[in-house]
Scaffold this motif. Structure first.
Motif, mmCIF file in Angstrom:
data_model
loop_
_atom_site.group_PDB
_atom_site.id
_atom_site.type_symbol
_atom_site.label_atom_id
_atom_site.label_comp_id
_atom_site.label_asym_id
_atom_site.label_seq_id
_atom_site.Cartn_x
_atom_site.Cartn_y
_atom_site.Cartn_z
ATOM 1 N N SER A 5 -13.335 29.373 -50.327
ATOM 2 C CA SER A 5 -14.716 29.553 -49.858
ATOM 3 C C SER A 5 -15.771 29.355 -50.946
ATOM 4 N N LYS A 6 -15.403 28.863 -52.096
ATOM 5 C CA LYS A 6 -16.342 28.789 -53.224
ATOM 6 C C LYS A 6 -17.595 27.992 -52.879
ATOM 7 N N GLU A 7 -17.430 26.796 -52.332
ATOM 8 C CA GLU A 7 -18.588 25.966 -51.990
ATOM 9 C C GLU A 7 -19.370 26.570 -50.833
ATOM 10 N N VAL A 8 -18.657 27.186 -49.885
ATOM 11 C CA VAL A 8 -19.317 27.848 -48.761
ATOM 12 C C VAL A 8 -20.219 28.959 -49.273
ATOM 13 N N LEU A 9 -19.689 29.808 -50.153
ATOM 14 C CA LEU A 9 -20.466 30.936 -50.667
ATOM 15 C C LEU A 9 -21.616 30.462 -51.545
ATOM 16 N N ARG A 10 -21.382 29.436 -52.345
ATOM 17 C CA ARG A 10 -22.450 28.921 -53.214
ATOM 18 C C ARG A 10 -23.637 28.436 -52.378
ATOM 19 N N GLU A 11 -23.347 27.636 -51.347
ATOM 20 C CA GLU A 11 -24.431 27.131 -50.503
ATOM 21 C C GLU A 11 -25.105 28.265 -49.740
ATOM 22 N N PHE A 12 -24.314 29.223 -49.256
ATOM 23 C CA PHE A 12 -24.862 30.362 -48.519
ATOM 24 C C PHE A 12 -25.794 31.189 -49.398
ATOM 25 N N LEU A 13 -25.405 31.459 -50.623
ATOM 26 C CA LEU A 13 -26.249 32.250 -51.522
ATOM 27 C C LEU A 13 -27.525 31.510 -51.895
ATOM 28 N N ASN A 14 -27.428 30.202 -52.101
ATOM 29 C CA ASN A 14 -28.651 29.422 -52.358
ATOM 30 C C ASN A 14 -29.598 29.508 -51.161
ATOM 31 N N GLU B 248 -31.173 24.386 -54.976
ATOM 32 C CA GLU B 248 -29.908 24.361 -55.722
ATOM 33 C C GLU B 248 -30.057 25.125 -57.043
ATOM 34 N N VAL B 249 -30.260 26.427 -56.944
ATOM 35 C CA VAL B 249 -30.413 27.261 -58.138
ATOM 36 C C VAL B 249 -29.042 27.677 -58.675
ATOM 37 N N ILE B 250 -28.145 28.079 -57.779
ATOM 38 C CA ILE B 250 -26.791 28.492 -58.166
ATOM 39 C C ILE B 250 -25.917 27.251 -58.232
ATOM 40 N N ILE B 251 -25.437 26.922 -59.419
ATOM 41 C CA ILE B 251 -24.649 25.709 -59.633
ATOM 42 C C ILE B 251 -23.157 25.984 -59.475
ATOM 43 N N ASP B 252 -22.745 27.157 -59.910
ATOM 44 C CA ASP B 252 -21.324 27.485 -59.859
ATOM 45 C C ASP B 252 -21.180 28.996 -59.743
ATOM 46 N N LYS C 184 -19.453 36.293 -59.155
ATOM 47 C CA LYS C 184 -20.124 36.225 -60.452
ATOM 48 C C LYS C 184 -20.682 34.816 -60.590
ATOM 49 N N LEU C 185 -22.012 34.705 -60.768
ATOM 50 C CA LEU C 185 -22.666 33.408 -60.828
ATOM 51 C C LEU C 185 -22.543 32.800 -62.215
ATOM 52 N N ASN C 186 -22.832 31.494 -62.302
ATOM 53 C CA ASN C 186 -22.785 30.823 -63.598
ATOM 54 C C ASN C 186 -23.837 31.384 -64.550
ATOM 55 N N THR C 187 -24.839 32.057 -64.015
ATOM 56 C CA THR C 187 -25.873 32.705 -64.829
ATOM 57 C C THR C 187 -25.464 34.122 -65.249
ATOM 58 N N GLU C 188 -24.205 34.500 -64.956
ATOM 59 C CA GLU C 188 -23.636 35.802 -65.291
ATOM 60 C C GLU C 188 -24.120 36.927 -64.382
ATOM 61 N N VAL D 171 -27.596 42.626 -61.343
ATOM 62 C CA VAL D 171 -26.857 42.794 -60.093
ATOM 63 C C VAL D 171 -27.783 42.488 -58.919
ATOM 64 N N ILE D 172 -27.314 41.656 -58.000
ATOM 65 C CA ILE D 172 -28.036 41.353 -56.768
ATOM 66 C C ILE D 172 -27.202 41.862 -55.608
ATOM 67 N N ALA D 173 -27.780 42.726 -54.785
ATOM 68 C CA ALA D 173 -27.103 43.230 -53.586
ATOM 69 C C ALA D 173 -27.686 42.525 -52.372
ATOM 70 N N LEU D 174 -26.894 41.642 -51.764
ATOM 71 C CA LEU D 174 -27.323 40.915 -50.568
ATOM 72 C C LEU D 174 -26.695 41.593 -49.352
ATOM 73 N N THR D 175 -27.537 42.172 -48.507
ATOM 74 C CA THR D 175 -27.061 42.939 -47.354
ATOM 75 C C THR D 175 -27.557 42.284 -46.077
ATOM 76 N N ILE D 176 -26.613 41.849 -45.227
ATOM 77 C CA ILE D 176 -26.944 41.250 -43.935
ATOM 78 C C ILE D 176 -26.686 42.289 -42.855
ATOM 79 N N VAL D 177 -27.674 42.566 -42.020
ATOM 80 C CA VAL D 177 -27.523 43.601 -40.987
ATOM 81 C C VAL D 177 -27.805 43.009 -39.614
ATOM 82 N N ASP D 178 -27.088 43.507 -38.609
ATOM 83 C CA ASP D 178 -27.275 43.061 -37.228
ATOM 84 C C ASP D 178 -28.126 44.074 -36.458
ATOM 85 N N PHE D 179 -29.101 44.665 -37.149
ATOM 86 C CA PHE D 179 -30.049 45.589 -36.541
ATOM 87 C C PHE D 179 -31.347 45.506 -37.341
ATOM 88 N N VAL D 180 -32.403 46.040 -36.800
ATOM 89 C CA VAL D 180 -33.694 46.022 -37.496
ATOM 90 C C VAL D 180 -33.742 47.194 -38.461
#
Length: 299
Positions: free
Chosen positions: A21-30, A38-42, A67-71, A114-123
């Protein structure tokens, strides 16, 4: 249904946290963090999900971590039901991930953002109309940022209402994927224009599941539906109680009490389904129940 629902624990981690899923996650995070640029390269997926070989031998249900290429360390979580004190839990997990980076003898310069990305199915934030919200530590006087060490990003799926033909840009394509994939009979060509989305749809095809994965998925979907029904029933009972009191204050109190009781009952049902499979500490973190409460359920 021909495709998994990305909003379930099992499907979300399989799509975004598998070894392929590496490419999937990279594109999703961008798409989610940088508006499709295209900020996240790897990146490196930490503790990648492995398909279960036996029923019951499933993944740990921990959030997808990378863990992003930017650490930078990114924590990604999908939450369908609205648990108690959810906002505090998100902040706690992000702060814990930041504070536990240091090993013995290391200085503070070794700490990475640290970046916490939280996807919720409610408001989560009814006062805001934005689908994606970003939060950082800022000065109360001039909004000057206190560094970039901690960032919270929330994606509220119910606020996204665009149809397939109206989608614009990579971010909206991914939002539609999260929201509607479970309804697809076949992959929409519009989504397949993106390499990451095309691969995500391939991973999400139910026909590619092993028997153990399929049984695990069915179990999770049943537990999720049961908990939704528990919350809805408790909410209805609370509303009835409020109406019988005949006062606006009583109606509001009944609604809130019913929702709280329903959420607590739902958390207990989830915990019961995981007892004997996951450590009590992991179940406690995911449900919000204390270890003492879990031990009581176990008895």
């Amino acid at each position: 249904m021909a495709f998994l629902d990305p909003k379930t624990d099992f499907a979300f981690k399989k799509i975004f946290g598998s070894s392929q899923s590496k490419e999937v996650l990279r594109e999703f995070l961008n798409a989610m963090l940088h508006g499709g640029e295209e900020v996240i390269i790897d990146l490196e997926i930490l503790d990648p999900y492995q398909p279960p070989t036996l029923l019951g031998m499933k993944d740990t249900f921990l959030d997808v971590r990378a863990k992003l290429n930017t650490e930078e360390l990114v924590l990604i979580e999908m939450q369908v039901l609205y648990p108690l004190d959810f906002n505090k839990r998100v902040l706690y997990n992000a702060a814990k991930a930041y504070s536990t980076q240091l090993k013995r003898g290391q200085g503070y310069t070794a700490l990475r953002p640290v970046i916490a990305l939280t996807i919720v199915d409610f408001v989560l934030f009814p006062e805001r109309s934005e689908v994606i919200s970003h939060y950082k530590l800022l000065s109360t006087q001039d909004h000057m940022p206190y560094g970039d060490d901690l960032e919270l990003v929330f994606v509220e799926l119910p606020k996204f209402e665009k149809p397939l033909e109206g989608l614009e840009g990579l971010t909206e394509l991914w939002l539609f994927f999260l929201q509607q994939t479970a309804t697809f009979d076949e992959a929409p060509p519009r989504l397949c224009q993106s390499p990451g989305l095309e691969q995500a749809l391939q991973i999400a095809e139910r026909a590619n599941l092993s028997q153990a994965e399929y049984e695990l998925l069915e179990r999770q979907e049943l537990v999720l539906q049961d908990n939704r029904n528990i919350v809805l029933q408790a909410a209805r009972e609370g509303l009835v109680q409020g109406r019988q009191e005949g006062l606006q204050e009583g109606r509001q109190e009944g609604r809130q009490e019913g929702l709280q009781e329903g959420l607590l009952a739902g958390k207990r049902e989830v915990a019961r389904s995981l007892l004997g499979i996951l450590p009590l500490e992991v179940i406690s973190e995911k449900t919000g129940l204390s270890v003492a409460e879990l031990e009581a359920l176990q008895e």
